[in-house]
Enzyme design. Structure first.
Site, mmCIF file in Angstrom:
data_model
loop_
_atom_site.group_PDB
_atom_site.id
_atom_site.type_symbol
_atom_site.label_atom_id
_atom_site.label_comp_id
_atom_site.label_asym_id
_atom_site.label_seq_id
_atom_site.Cartn_x
_atom_site.Cartn_y
_atom_site.Cartn_z
ATOM 1 N N ASP A 256 27.285 29.062 42.796
ATOM 2 C CA ASP A 256 26.494 28.827 41.535
ATOM 3 C C ASP A 256 25.394 27.532 41.867
ATOM 4 O O ASP A 256 25.739 27.048 42.974
ATOM 5 C CB ASP A 256 27.281 28.549 40.276
ATOM 6 C CG ASP A 256 26.569 28.429 39.078
ATOM 7 O OD1 ASP A 256 25.281 28.366 39.112
ATOM 8 O OD2 ASP A 256 26.978 28.318 38.074
HETATM 9 C C1 BGC Z 1 24.132 28.743 35.986
HETATM 10 C C2 BGC Z 1 24.134 29.857 36.623
HETATM 11 C C3 BGC Z 1 22.782 30.288 36.801
HETATM 12 C C4 BGC Z 1 22.204 29.543 37.678
HETATM 13 C C5 BGC Z 1 20.572 29.682 38.060
HETATM 14 C C6 BGC Z 1 23.314 27.612 36.963
HETATM 15 O O1 BGC Z 1 23.266 26.514 36.170
HETATM 16 O O2 BGC Z 1 25.549 28.120 35.951
HETATM 17 O O3 BGC Z 1 24.782 31.019 35.832
HETATM 18 O O4 BGC Z 1 22.777 31.765 37.356
HETATM 19 O O5 BGC Z 1 22.087 28.210 37.365
HETATM 20 O O6 BGC Z 1 19.652 29.727 37.239
#
Ligand code: BGC
Length: 849
Positions: A256
Site C-alpha cells: 500500500d
Molecule cells: C490506500 C489504497 C490506495 C492507495 C493509492 C492508499 O492510501 O490505502 O487503498 O490504493 O492509497 O491511492
C-alpha cells in the site's frame, strides 16, 4: 491476446468439463504456467539489467506508475484506484461498489461490474486497477467497510472471483487489497492485528485465497498494519508461506502507499513492488544487502520476473493499453451503475405496507436530510470517484413522479460550521496555549467569541516547541431540552471534550477524523462548563466546537414541509466527510440527524428513512416511530434514480444485508477487542540508510472475538441483532420447500442440496436463497452456522424454481490448528436454507462418514 483472458478461460473450461460443483470445490487450482515465449522474453529483459537497474524497478514512480526502464524499452504502467469507479484520472462512472456490491448477492452482476471497470480503465490507459478491497467488516465503525464487501468470507469469496475475472478479462490487472487483517482505520500504520491462525484461515484470509487460487488475480496489495508483530509488507507468514507458497501466487505483490518500513526485510519477505516509490526498497538499502549476501540476487530476480511476466502476459509491451473502441462514459455504463444500485438497495422495515408509494395518490412529497441532495455516490478517501452525473435522491424522485406531484426539499439541518459559529456561549471563550505536550507550564491566554478554529487558526511557521491548547467555555441553557455537543478537528490531532468534568467526546490518534457529537439534557438556566483539551500533531489548531439546542437545529421549513406532505423521505446518513479512509466513523448518525427524523415523525406518520452509509448504525431514538427504512449503502451515481424506483415500486427491492445490523456498537462482538490493549503499546524503531530514524508506537489489537464475527456470534449466542445478516424485505413473499439432500455421504465428496423457492405474492421479485451449514459433531468449537452457498432467483408471482447448491469439502471443514490444515470431523451436520442467517425454514441432518 489469448493470455489476457486466462482467468476466464479457466473458469469456462471448469464449468464445461467438471461442472459447477467442482468449480466451487476448486479452492486451490494450480496456476497456468506462462508460455515459453513469455518466459524467454522476461528472462531476456532481466539479463540486460545491471543490479542497480533491477533494484530501481522495485519501486513505483509519480505516485501511480511502475518505473520505466528505457534501456530495455520498458515503459511505465499506469494505476488507478477502483473501489467504486476508475477514479484517479478525472471524472468517471461511479458504481455501487464495495458493500453495496455485496448487498446484491449477485455474482453475475459482480462480473459485469468488473468488466465495466476494466473497460473504464482501458479508456483511460490504465494498466492496474487498485481493487477490489476484500477486508472483512469486523466492526461497523471501521472507516473503509463501505469499500470492502461483507462480514462473511464465503460471500466475499463468491463475489470477488467473478469481479476479478471481469476486470482481468478486459486486459487490466486487478489488485486485491489490503492483505491482510486490516479491519480498522484508526492508527492504520501502527496497529498490530494479533490473531490466531484458525481465525485468519477461516475468517480473514479466504477472500484473498479465492482471489488468488480461483480468479488468478495478478496483483495483491499488502496492508499498512502489522500482523502478529510484523508489518504486512515484510510478513513471511502472509507473503511467503501462504500467498506465494500455499496459494502459488504468480503475480506482483505491491505495498500500500507508504506501507513499507524496512527495505531488506520487505525484499526478503515477499514484497515485489514498493508503492508509491522506492522509499525503502532502493539501491541505498538493497545494494549493500545483496553485496553482503543478506539478500540473494535471485530474490531480486524473482521479483523482476514476476513483474515482467505479468506485464508481458497482459501484452502491455505489445499493444497500447488505451482502447479507442471503449467509451470514457456511456449510457451502457450508466445502466450498469443503475443495475448495481437497484440490486443492492435493502428494505429493512415496511410497516403497514407504506411502500411502495403510489404516485397517483400522492400530491405532495417532502424530502429532507443531508443525504437527499447533493447525491452521495461514495465515501471518502482514495476510492472517492468524481461521478460524471450523480443523481441525487431529490432529482431521482422528482424525475420519477413528474409534474403532478409537488416535491418539497430542504436540508433541514445546519451545516457544521453554522453550529460552531452559531453557538451562543455565555461570555467569551478562554483559550490557553501551553508550551508543552501535557497542558503544563505557563500558558499564553486569549479570548474569542466562538470555537470555530476548524479552518483557519494557525500559529504560523512550524515551531519545534510542542504545544497543547485548552478551551474553556460556559453555556447557559436558554430552555430545558436536549442539547448537542459537536466537535470536529484535523487528522493526526487528538482531543477530549468534557462537560462539567465528565468526558463526552474523545478523538484518538488517527490519520483522518470525522466530526463527533454527543447529546446532553439541560434544564432551563442550567450552566454547563465545557473544556476541550487539544493536542495538535503539528503546528496548528484546527478545532471546531459547538453546543446547541437540538430542536433548534431543525429548520422551520422542514417541519412545515413535513406537515403539509402526504409522505416524508428523510435522507440521512454519512458522506465522504463523515465516513472514509484514514478514520473510523461514528456508530451514531452525524449530528442532528436523529433529531431531524424524530421531528419529521412528530409531524407526519408516513416517514420513510433512507440511509446512506457503509453498514449498521444506531437507530434507537426513532426506529419505533417510523414505518419504513431503506438502506442504500453508497449506491453510486445512479443512486437517486434507484431509490425513487424502489420507493415507488418500479423496482421490487432485492438487496440483502451483507453485514449484521447491530442495535448498539457495544453489542457488536468485536467491541471489547477493537482498540489496542491499554498500556500494551510497544515501540518499533525504523532505521534505514538515508532516512531519519523513526520510532513508532505500536498498539496491539487482540482479535479475541476470534471466529465470532457478525452473524456467527449472534447465531451462536442465540441473541438477536436489530436486523440479521442476509435480511432484506421485498414487496412480494417467498416460500421455501422440498429440501432434498442425501442422508449420508462420504466425507470430502460434493453434497448436492436441492430445494424449491416459490414467489407466493402478487408481484415479480428476486429472493436470495441462503444455505447455512452447522457442524453438530465437531471436536472443536465452531460457529453455530456458517454461510456455504447462496443463489439469487427472480420469480414471477406463483412461479417456483428448483435450486441445487453444491457443497464442497471446504463447506464442512475447519482449520485444525495443530495439524495446520483444513479438517472435517465426520459425523452429523445440519443443513439449513432460508432468506437470512436467522430465518431458515428448511433444515435437515446429514451424516458425513
Ligand atoms: C490506500 C489504497 C490506495 C492507495 C493509492 C492508499 O492510501 O490505502 O487503498 O490504493 O492509497 O491511492
Amino acid at each position: 491476446m489469448k493470455n489476457l483472458f486466462r482467468a476466464q478461460t479457466i473458469s469456462l473450461c471448469l464449468l464445461l468439463v467438471c461442472g459447477l460443483a467442482a468449480l466451487q470445490a476448486a479452492y486451490a487450482q494450480a496456476p497456468v504456467p506462462d508460455s515459453p515465449a513469455i518466459e524467454a522474453k522476461a528472462r531476456a529483459m532481466l539479463a540486460k539489467l545491471t543490479l542497480e537497474q533491477k533494484i530501481e524497478l522495485l519501486g513505483g514512480v509519480d505516485d501511480m506508475y511502475t518505473r520505466p526502464m528505457p534501456s530495455i524499452s520498458l515503459p511505465r504502467f499506469k494505476m488507478s484506484d477502483a473501489s467504486v469507479g476508475v477514479r484517479t484520472w478525472g471524472p468517471t462512472t461511479a458504481y455501487a461498489g464495495g458493500v453495496a456490491l455485496a448487498a446484491t448477492w449477485d455474482p453475475d452482476f459482480a462480473r459485469s461490474l468488473g468488466e465495466s471497470l476494466g473497460r473504464d480503465a482501458r479508456a483511460r490507459d490504465v494498466n492496474f486497477l487498485l481493487g477490489p478491497g476484500v477486508n472483512i467488516a469486523r466492526s461497523p465503525v471501521a472507516g473503509r467497510n463501505f469499500e470492502y464487501l461483507s462480514e462473511d468470507p464465503f460471500l466475499n469469496a463468491t463475489m470477488v472471483v467473478p469481479y476479478i475475472e471481469g476486470v482481468q478479462s478486459q486486459g487490466v490487472i486487478a489488485t486485491v487489497k489490503h492483505y491482510a487483517a486490516n479491519n480498522q482505520e484508526f492508527s492504520r500504520h501502527d496497529t498490530d492485528s494479533v490473531a490466531d491462525e484458525r481465525t485468519l484461515r477461516e475468517i480473514y484470509l479466504p477472500s484473498f485465497e479465492a482471489a488468488v487460487t480461483k480468479a488468478h488475480v495478478d496483483a495483491v496489495m499488502n496492508s499498512y498494519n502489522l500482523l502478529n508483530g510484523v508489518h504486512a509488507t515484510q510478513n513471511p507468514f502472509l507473503n511467503l508461506q501462504v500467498l506465494k507458497g500455499e496459494w502459488k501466487f504468480q503475480g506482483i505483490l505491491m505495498s500500500d502507499w507508504d506501507a513499507t518500513y524496512d527495505g531488506v526485510a520487505a525484499a526478503n519477505n515477499g514484497l515485489d513492488l514498493e508503492m508509491p516509490g522506492p522509499r525503502f526498497m532502493n539501491t541505498k538499502s538493497l545494494l549493500p544487502a545483496v553485496q553482503s549476501g543478506e539478500i540473494k540476487e535471485s530474490t531480486i530476480d524473482d521479483k523482476l520476473m514476476r513483474i515482467f511476466r505479468t506485464e508481458l502476459r497482459y501484452g502491455f509491451l505489445d499493444r497500447p493499453q488505451f482502447d479507442p473502441t471503449v467509451s470514457t462514459y456511456s449510457v451502457a455504463d450508466r445502466a450498469v451503475a443503475l443495475r448495481g444500485a437497484l440490486e443492492s438497495l435493502t428494505l429493512l422495515k415496511n410497516e403497514g405496507h407504506l411502500l411502495p408509494l403510489d404516485p397517483s395518490r400522492i400530491k405532495t412529497i417532502a424530502i429532507v436530510g443531508p443525504d437527499a441532495w447533493p447525491a452521495v455516490p461514495g465515501g471518502g478517501g482514495s476510492s472517492n470517484a468524481t461521478a460524471f452525473q450523480p443523481v441525487s435522491i431529490v432529482a431521482g424522485i422528482a424525475d420519477l413522479v413528474g409534474p403532478k406531484v409537488h416535491v418539497l426539499y430542504t436540508r433541514g439541518l445546519p451545516e457544521m460550521m453554522d453550529v460552531f459559529y452559531g453557538s451562543r456561549w455565555n461570555g467569551p471563550v478562554q483559550v490557553e496555549v501551553f508550551p508543552s505536550k501535557d497542558f503544563t507550564g505557563t500558558p499564553q491566554t486569549s479570548t474569542q467569541q466562538n470555537i470555530s478554529d476548524y479552518q483557519n487558526v494557525w500559529w504560523g511557521a512550524p515551531d519545534k516547541t510542542p504545544r497543547t491548547v485548552r478551551y474553556t467555555a460556559s453555556f447557559k441553557a436558554p430552555k430545558a431540552g436536549k442539547y448537542l455537543l459537536l466537535a470536529a478537528a484535523s487528522g493526526g490531532d487528538r482531543y477530549t471534550v468534557s462537560v462539567d468534568g465528565k468526558q463526552l467526546l474523545e478523538q484518538i490518534q488517527a490519520e483522518g477524523q470525522v466530526p463527533e457529537s454527543a447529546a446532553l439534557d439541560l434544564a432551563e438556566g442550567q450552566t454547563a462548563t465545557v473544556v476541550a483539551d487539544y493536542r495538535p500533531a503539528f503546528s496548528g489548531v484546527r478545532l471546531g466546537l459547538g453546543l446547541m439546542n437540538e430542536a433548534d437545529m431543525i429548520s422551520p421549513e422542514a417541519r412545515k414541509y413535513a406537515s403539509a406532505a402526504d409522505v416524508v423521505i428523510a435522507a440521512v446518513g454519512f458522506n465522504d466527510a463523515t465516513e472514509g479512509e484514514g478514520a473510523d466513523r461514528t456508530f451514531t448518525l452525524p449530528f442532528g440527524q436523529d433529531a431531524l427524523i424524530e421531528a419529521m415523525a412528530a409531524e407526519n406518520p408516513h416517514v420513510v428513512v433512507t440511509f446512506t452509509g457503509g453498514g449498521g448504525f444506531n437507530t434507537s431514538r426513532w426506529i419505533a416511530k417510523v414505518p419504513a427504512l431503506l438502506h442504500t449503502y453508497y449506491p453510486g451515481q445512479e443512486g437517486g434514480t434507484a431509490v425513487a424506483q424502489v420507493l415507488f415500486g418500479k423496482h421490487n427491492p432485492e438487496g440483502k444485508l451483507p453485514v449484521t445490523f447491530d442495535r448498539a456498537w457495544e453489542d457488536n462482538p468485536s467491541y471489547a477487542w477493537y482498540y489496542p490493549e491499554k498500556g500494551g503499546d510497544t515501540t518499533l524503531e525504523v532505521d534505514e540508510p538515508g532516512h531519519t530514524p523513526l520510532s513508532l508506537t505500536i498498539g496491539h489489537v487482540k482479535y479475541g472475538d476470534k471466529l465470532m464475527v457478525g452473524y456467527r456470534y449472534w447465531t451462536t449466542t442465540g441473541k438477536h441483532p436489530l436486523f440479521p445478516f442476509g435480511f432484506g424485505l421485498s414487496y412480494t413473499t417467498f416460500s421455501f420447500a422440498n429440501l432434498n439432500i442425501p442422508p449420508s455421504v462420504t466425507s470430502g465428496s460434493t453434497v448436492p442440496v436441492g430445494f424449491d423457492v416459490t414467489n407466493t405474492g402478487k408481484v415479480a421479485g428476486a429472493e436470495v436463497a441462503q444455505l447455512y451449514v452447522s457442524d453438530a459433531s465437531a471436536k472443536v468449537d465452531r460457529p453455530e452456522r456458517e454461510l456455504k452457498g447462496f443463489q439469487k432467483v427472480s420469480l414471477n408471482p406463483g412461479e417456483t424454481r428448483h435450486i441445487t447448491l453444491n457443497l464442497d469439502a471446504r463447506a464442512f471443514s475447519y482449520w485444525d490448528e495443530s495439524a495446520h490444515k483444513w479438517t472435517i470431523d465426520p459425523g452429523r451436520f445440519e443443513i439449513r436454507v432460508g432468506d437470512s442467517s436467522e430465518n431458515t425454514p428448511l433444515a435437515a441432518g446429514l451424516n458425513l462418514q
